[in-house]
Design a protein around this motif. Structure first.
Motif, PDB file in Angstrom:
ATOM      1  N   ASP A   1      -1.538  -3.901  -8.151  1.00  0.00           N
ATOM      2  CA  ASP A   1      -1.552  -3.028  -6.978  1.00  0.00           C
ATOM      3  C   ASP A   1      -0.746  -1.751  -7.178  1.00  0.00           C
ATOM      4  O   ASP A   1      -1.097  -0.703  -6.642  1.00  0.00           O
ATOM      5  CB  ASP A   1      -1.027  -3.781  -5.750  1.00  0.00           C
TER       6      ASP A   1
ATOM      7  N   GLY B   1       0.783  -1.225   0.000  1.00  0.00           N
ATOM      8  CA  GLY B   1       0.000   0.000   0.000  1.00  0.00           C
ATOM      9  C   GLY B   1       0.817   1.278   0.000  1.00  0.00           C
ATOM     10  O   GLY B   1       0.257   2.376   0.032  1.00  0.00           O
TER      11      GLY B   1
ATOM     12  N   ASP C   1       2.072  -0.851  -5.921  1.00  0.00           N
ATOM     13  CA  ASP C   1       2.789  -0.360  -4.743  1.00  0.00           C
ATOM     14  C   ASP C   1       4.201  -0.944  -4.698  1.00  0.00           C
ATOM     15  O   ASP C   1       4.625  -1.679  -5.601  1.00  0.00           O
ATOM     16  CB  ASP C   1       2.016  -0.690  -3.465  1.00  0.00           C
TER      17      ASP C   1
END
Length: 401
Positions: free
Chosen positions: A283, A230, A285
């Motif tokens: 994602d 994240g 990240d």
């Protein structure tokens, strides 16, 4: 050497200075607050990590980032103009010193295209093999150095063990550990040594067998996941806007790889055989970028094994084309791009029929990949900046040329 040498605050190179004062408007407080400017780097040039980030901080939170580059600028493009086409190969493999063989490819392929040369089939497969071995070396460097930047010391020893296994066969073949100088216009310097295919196959099998050690050591580590999951998300829109490419782009779901999209060398055949796979993550990240790099090593090992099998079944033959001592490229222009380990590497070659290029423009992957930092770092904290910067997988020489 690589990104691991720039993430810390260099001794004697970091300092605070007031940027501006701003009146406080908080709950009843009339005290003014002051944003500060923090220089991350440049470190000593001997570390080869002379990237400088000028951060504007509000406490621990980053509100602005300005990458300041050029500390390693050597005028490579200008030097290209006063070297003949054989000498240029020496310079071309140095801007990204972790991808030397791949850097050479773009130059020789562009010259061969303009001269109308057909490279022997054996040389084409050898080039593909060596390009993928070079890709593995590049990725292993970052697979070891990135956890080190986050405080994990052990993985770098595992990664360098695998690097040395691959380095041994490349050094035996080319005589070099970093700058191979094995490509030539029209092919390669020489054929493979006797028994080399067997030794290269054993090295590939050894690396494949021990790669889970790095995977198990890092990917499941709760501290590593806390620092990367994240964190530093990069959107496909920013990737398109800044021309980000390579593993960083694919970790954000951008399904682009020149080996598949505009095949060169033997990649079209490897694609038809189902050996070449393009790995992506969604994602975007820091964790996704690291995990994708690890997966790409496995794909490159598959490609290496396929090339070794093909070369083992291939009859002996030439690996280069005989050319005149003075090499002159016909007048014209061409753009050659390749899927380097860190992203798209391109050369725009303009010739006026001389033995030196009139212009040879270099498009390096790291320059574009680092340019997006001012969009990524604001509103993050300084500790996360370390994780984000390391996950961009750059080489400073590739930025500064």
């Amino acid at each position: 050497m690589s990104a691991e040498s720039v993430v810390g605050i260099g001794a004697g190179a970091a300092g605070f200075d007031p940027a501006y004062e701003r009146g406080g408007t908080g709950s009843g407080s009339d005290l003014p607050t002051t944003d500060m400017v923090l220089n991350i780097g440049p470190q000593h040039p001997a570390t080869h990590g002379v990237l400088r980030l000028r951060l504007t901080l509000d406490g621990e939170r980053i509100v602005g980032c300005e990458p300041i580059i050029g500390y390693m600028h050597r005028g490579a493009e200008k030097l290209f103009e006063v070297r003949d086409y054989r000498q240029i190969i020496v310079l071309a493999n140095r801007h990204d010193w972790l991808s030397a063989f791949s850097n050479e490819l773009g130059v020789v392929m562009g010259v061969e295209r303009m001269m109308g040369l057909e490279v022997p089939v054996r040389a084409v497969w050898m080039r593909t093999l060596l390009a993928e071995l070079n890709r593995i070396l590049n990725h292993l460097m970052f697979l070891g150095s990135y956890p080190l930047e986050l405080g994990a010391i052990t993985p770098v020893f595992y990664a360098f063990r695998e690097r040395e296994t691959i380095q041994a066969v490349l050094e035996e073949l080319s005589g070099g550990r970093m700058h191979y100088m094995f490509n030539r216009v029209g092919g390669l310097k020489e054929d493979l040594p006797y028994g080399w295919l067997g030794r290269a196959s054993a090295a590939s099998a050894a690396v494949r067998g021990r790669l889970p050690d790095i995977e198990n050591l890092v990917l499941g580590n709760e501290i590593f996941r806390a620092r990367t999951v994240g964190v530093g998300k990069l959107s496909p829109e920013l990737i398109a806007a800044y021309g980000v490419s390579g593993p960083i782009a694919r970790a954000s779901g951008v399904d682009a790889d020149l080996r598949r999209d505009e095949p060169y060398l033997a990649y079209d055949e490897l694609l038809r055989d189902g050996v070449l796979r393009v790995v992506t993550r969604s994602d975007g990240d820091c964790f996704a970028r690291f995990a994708l790099l690890l997966e790409q090593v496995k794909v490159s090992l598959d490609l290496v094994d396929a090339c070794l099998d093909r070369l083992a079944s291939m009859p002996a033959g030439p690996v280069n084309v005989r050319l005149p001592k003075i090499l002159k490229v016909p007048e014209g222009q061409t753009y050659t791009w390749t899927e380097n380990p860190l992203g798209i590497n391109g050369y725009y070659l303009v010739s006026r029929g001389d033995k030196t290029p009139w212009r040879l423009k270099l498009r390096s992957a790291s320059f574009n990949n680092i340019s997006v930092l001012p969009e990524m770092l604001p509103n993050t904290i300084v500790a996360d900046m370390i994780a984000i910067l390391g996950s961009m997988f750059f080489v400073v020489g590739d930025i500064d040329k």
